[in-house]
Design a protein around this motif. Structure first.
Motif, PDB file in Angstrom:
ATOM      1  N   ALA A  69      23.125 -10.135 -47.600  1.00  0.00           N
ATOM      2  CA  ALA A  69      22.173 -10.312 -46.497  1.00  0.00           C
ATOM      3  C   ALA A  69      22.324 -11.706 -45.888  1.00  0.00           C
ATOM      4  O   ALA A  69      22.608 -12.673 -46.601  1.00  0.00           O
ATOM      5  CB  ALA A  69      20.747 -10.139 -47.012  1.00  0.00           C
ATOM      6  N   VAL A  70      22.134 -11.782 -44.574  1.00  0.00           N
ATOM      7  CA  VAL A  70      22.096 -13.075 -43.887  1.00  0.00           C
ATOM      8  C   VAL A  70      20.764 -13.141 -43.146  1.00  0.00           C
ATOM      9  O   VAL A  70      20.406 -12.213 -42.418  1.00  0.00           O
ATOM     10  CB  VAL A  70      23.255 -13.223 -42.867  1.00  0.00           C
ATOM     11  CG1 VAL A  70      23.172 -14.561 -42.146  1.00  0.00           C
ATOM     12  CG2 VAL A  70      24.598 -13.090 -43.558  1.00  0.00           C
ATOM     13  N   VAL A  71      20.030 -14.233 -43.369  1.00  0.00           N
ATOM     14  CA  VAL A  71      18.723 -14.372 -42.715  1.00  0.00           C
ATOM     15  C   VAL A  71      18.868 -15.413 -41.603  1.00  0.00           C
ATOM     16  O   VAL A  71      19.280 -16.541 -41.851  1.00  0.00           O
ATOM     17  CB  VAL A  71      17.640 -14.807 -43.723  1.00  0.00           C
ATOM     18  CG1 VAL A  71      16.270 -14.855 -43.052  1.00  0.00           C
ATOM     19  CG2 VAL A  71      17.627 -13.865 -44.925  1.00  0.00           C
ATOM     20  N   GLY A  72      18.527 -15.028 -40.367  1.00  0.00           N
ATOM     21  CA  GLY A  72      18.669 -15.936 -39.231  1.00  0.00           C
ATOM     22  C   GLY A  72      17.538 -16.940 -39.100  1.00  0.00           C
ATOM     23  O   GLY A  72      17.762 -18.149 -39.175  1.00  0.00           O
ATOM     24  N   PRO A  73      16.300 -16.504 -38.914  1.00  0.00           N
ATOM     25  CA  PRO A  73      15.206 -17.439 -38.595  1.00  0.00           C
ATOM     26  C   PRO A  73      14.565 -18.091 -39.817  1.00  0.00           C
ATOM     27  O   PRO A  73      14.783 -17.653 -40.947  1.00  0.00           O
ATOM     28  CB  PRO A  73      14.180 -16.553 -37.882  1.00  0.00           C
ATOM     29  CG  PRO A  73      14.472 -15.162 -38.290  1.00  0.00           C
ATOM     30  CD  PRO A  73      15.872 -15.096 -38.819  1.00  0.00           C
ATOM     31  N   GLU A  74      13.748 -19.120 -39.557  1.00  0.00           N
ATOM     32  CA  GLU A  74      13.159 -19.904 -40.652  1.00  0.00           C
ATOM     33  C   GLU A  74      11.919 -19.242 -41.260  1.00  0.00           C
ATOM     34  O   GLU A  74      11.664 -19.386 -42.459  1.00  0.00           O
ATOM     35  CB  GLU A  74      12.818 -21.325 -40.190  1.00  0.00           C
ATOM     36  CG  GLU A  74      11.791 -21.459 -39.058  1.00  0.00           C
ATOM     37  CD  GLU A  74      12.395 -21.310 -37.664  1.00  0.00           C
ATOM     38  OE1 GLU A  74      13.483 -20.700 -37.529  1.00  0.00           O
ATOM     39  OE2 GLU A  74      11.774 -21.786 -36.694  1.00  0.00           O
ATOM     40  N   ALA A  75      11.122 -18.541 -40.429  1.00  0.00           N
ATOM     41  CA  ALA A  75       9.829 -18.049 -40.932  1.00  0.00           C
ATOM     42  C   ALA A  75       9.968 -17.180 -42.192  1.00  0.00           C
ATOM     43  O   ALA A  75       9.232 -17.376 -43.155  1.00  0.00           O
ATOM     44  CB  ALA A  75       9.077 -17.326 -39.829  1.00  0.00           C
ATOM     45  N   PRO A  76      10.925 -16.237 -42.232  1.00  0.00           N
ATOM     46  CA  PRO A  76      11.053 -15.438 -43.464  1.00  0.00           C
ATOM     47  C   PRO A  76      11.462 -16.276 -44.675  1.00  0.00           C
ATOM     48  O   PRO A  76      11.155 -15.898 -45.813  1.00  0.00           O
ATOM     49  CB  PRO A  76      12.140 -14.412 -43.138  1.00  0.00           C
ATOM     50  CG  PRO A  76      12.521 -14.593 -41.737  1.00  0.00           C
ATOM     51  CD  PRO A  76      11.845 -15.778 -41.168  1.00  0.00           C
ATOM     52  N   LEU A  77      12.140 -17.401 -44.440  1.00  0.00           N
ATOM     53  CA  LEU A  77      12.575 -18.234 -45.574  1.00  0.00           C
ATOM     54  C   LEU A  77      11.375 -18.904 -46.227  1.00  0.00           C
ATOM     55  O   LEU A  77      11.294 -19.005 -47.452  1.00  0.00           O
ATOM     56  CB  LEU A  77      13.589 -19.281 -45.121  1.00  0.00           C
ATOM     57  CG  LEU A  77      14.864 -18.708 -44.486  1.00  0.00           C
ATOM     58  CD1 LEU A  77      15.760 -19.830 -44.005  1.00  0.00           C
ATOM     59  CD2 LEU A  77      15.597 -17.827 -45.486  1.00  0.00           C
ATOM     60  N   SER A  78      10.418 -19.336 -45.374  1.00  0.00           N
ATOM     61  CA  SER A  78       9.234 -19.958 -45.966  1.00  0.00           C
ATOM     62  C   SER A  78       8.320 -18.894 -46.575  1.00  0.00           C
ATOM     63  O   SER A  78       7.463 -19.199 -47.394  1.00  0.00           O
ATOM     64  CB  SER A  78       8.495 -20.838 -44.949  1.00  0.00           C
ATOM     65  OG  SER A  78       7.986 -20.061 -43.910  1.00  0.00           O
ATOM     66  N   ALA A  79       8.536 -17.626 -46.203  1.00  0.00           N
ATOM     67  CA  ALA A  79       7.785 -16.528 -46.839  1.00  0.00           C
ATOM     68  C   ALA A  79       8.487 -16.049 -48.113  1.00  0.00           C
ATOM     69  O   ALA A  79       8.028 -15.099 -48.755  1.00  0.00           O
ATOM     70  CB  ALA A  79       7.627 -15.370 -45.852  1.00  0.00           C
ATOM     71  N   GLY A  80       9.629 -16.664 -48.457  1.00  0.00           N
ATOM     72  CA  GLY A  80      10.308 -16.333 -49.716  1.00  0.00           C
ATOM     73  C   GLY A  80      11.223 -15.120 -49.643  1.00  0.00           C
ATOM     74  O   GLY A  80      11.504 -14.492 -50.664  1.00  0.00           O
TER      75      GLY A  80
END
Ligand code: AMP
Ligand code: GLY
Length: 437
Positions: A69-80
């Motif tokens: 998986a590759v995650v683009g934006p920051e918001a999901p990263l701070s949601a873990g």
């Protein structure tokens, strides 16, 4: 092979394209919050869902049995999201929450940098108390005021630019302190650049430097935006930059990744985005982001020659040191098409179309496709990228792209044009003063 791309902007369309060019011919799955027509065309299947809905994203990934998986934006990263995907056995090209803190907690990051004596840390203070913060800004009026948390780049107020008096500064501090800590830091003077790097936990592989244009209107006027366009030159440097600036920036990023591991035991994996001010005293960190920049990703991924699947696998395996990542030695100019009235009062649901031509690349962003037609939302709509031997020639191709757009829109024609680049060079010469250039 099956890959998941999380996010619905121009950056994620560029990520999906990079996968589509791979010799492994991976099946692409996408989670996006709007129907991005570019991603939709490339995807085997997609889910329309908020990217921060971690359980829904993980379920979709598991349902399709994705390999990566590759995650683009920051918001999901701070949601873990990266943590949850990894826990469920899905290797992820994005940092876990503890590492992504570099982006979403500016107060912690500044203190972390100072503790670890990372070069390029500006003078700063973090406050919870209104009186202390107000006193400090009185003592150091040449400062920048930031909320500690995520604000989409719109919470930063620069004294002398957005705020002019002590009273205004205190008023802003009070509004930030209602729900966050406030960071007050030295106002850095110089040219701002982006250096992004692939990171596998230990090794760091840097990409060409990019310059974004945050202001909404030509000649850097108007409110800040997510970024109106960006360019790269035909080397890793920009026309006003020295090799030593680039090397210093990369060293700061490497030291940061090492310190994260030493202090927290966390391996940073994914893309690290260093936003730097090239100042008279060298490279200073404006901020770190835990992901590709948008628009910057569209420049570097268009130029990327190495297979993106191989890069992603090396990131998750920790073997980036064993591969050489190549970029086309061409210049690129990216210009965003945004809704009329953006960013303050964007016209939503306006029809937009573009005649795609081989002279430029098109990346769709925050638009919705309905019955084969494309409509604006309140955010950036689509971007065109020109690639050529020089910035000037790439700029001409990006303008061909803009001329092929039908509908009402706003854009910045000045990005990548000779006049603006000359201004940047002269600015940097004045900043460096009598130093060698
Ligand atoms: P950030 O959200 O930290 O990227 O800040 C948004 C914008 O504010 C940056 O792109 C800079 O143009 C400006 N900015 C942030 N911090 C500073 C600083 N210490 N000095 C000057 N400008 C800054
Ligand atoms: N272009 C700025 C960012 O992606 O944060």
């Amino acid at each position: 092979m099956k890959v998941l791309v999380v996010g619905s902007g121009g950056r994620e369309h560029a990520i999906a394209e990079a996968f589509a060019r791979s010799r492994y011919n991976p099946k692409i799955y996408a989670v996006m919050s709007n129907v991005n027509p570019g991603i939709r065309r490339l995807a085997t299947d997609y889910l329309i869902e908020k990217e921060t809905n971690v359980p829904a994203v993980v379920e979709f990934a598991e349902h399709h049995n994705v390999d990566l998986a590759v995650v683009g934006p920051e918001a999901p990263l701070s949601a873990g999201l990266a943590d949850e995907l990894e826990t469920n056995g899905i290797p992820t090209v994005a940092p876990v929450k503890d590492a992504a803190r570099l982006e979403f907690d500016k107060a912690w990051t500044r203190e972390f940098m100072a503790r670890n004596k990372i070069k390029g840390t500006p003078r700063f203070k973090v406050y919870r108390d209104y009186d202390d913060a107000c006193r400090y800004i009185g003592e150091f009026p040449d400062s920048v005021i930031k909320p500690a948390g995520l604000t989409g780049g719109k919470g930063v107020k620069v004294m002398g630019e957005h705020i002019h008096t002590h009273a205004e500064a205190c008023e802003y501090i009070a509004s930030v302190l209602k729900n966050d800590r406030v960071v007050i830091e030295e106002r850095l003077k110089g040219e701002e650049v982006t250096i992004m790097a692939f990171v596998d936990g230990k090794n760091l592989s840097p990409m060409p430097t990019v310059q974004d244009h945050k202001r909404a209107y030509e000649n850097d006027q108007g409110p800040n935006t997510g970024g109106m366009g960006s360019y790269t030159d035909n080397t890793e440097l920009l026309p006003f930059m020295l090799m030593s600036d680039y090397e210093e920036g990369v060293e700061i990023m490497r030291d940061t990744v090492t310190a994260l591991h030493k202090e927290l035991g966390v391996r940073y994996r994914g893309v690290l985005y260093g936003q730097f001010m090239i100042t008279r005293d060298g490279m200073k960190v404006v901020e770190f982001n835990a992901r590709f920049g948008d628009p910057e990703a569209m420049n570097v991924l268009t130029l990327l020659k190495t297979d993106f699947v191989d890069i992603c696998e090396a990131i998750v395996d920790g073997s980036l040191d064993k591969m050489k990542i190549d970029f086309d030695r061409s210049a690129s100019v990216c210009k965003y098409v945004v809704p009329e009235g953006y960013p303050e009062s964007p016209v939503k649901n306006a029809p937009l179309a573009i005649d795609e031509k081989p002279e430029f690349k098109v990346y769709y962003a925050s638009v919705n496709e309905k019955d084969g037609k494309v409509y604006t939302t309140s955010s950036r709509s689509l971007a065109v990228v020109g690639v050529a031997d020089t910035i000037a020639n790439a700029e001409v191709l990006s303008e061909m792209g803009l001329a092929s757009v039908h509908g009402k829109f706003h854009c910045r024609h000045d990005i990548g044009k000779e006049q603006l680049i000359r201004k940047r060079i002269e600015h940097m010469e004045a900043i460096r003063g009598d130093r060698a250039f």
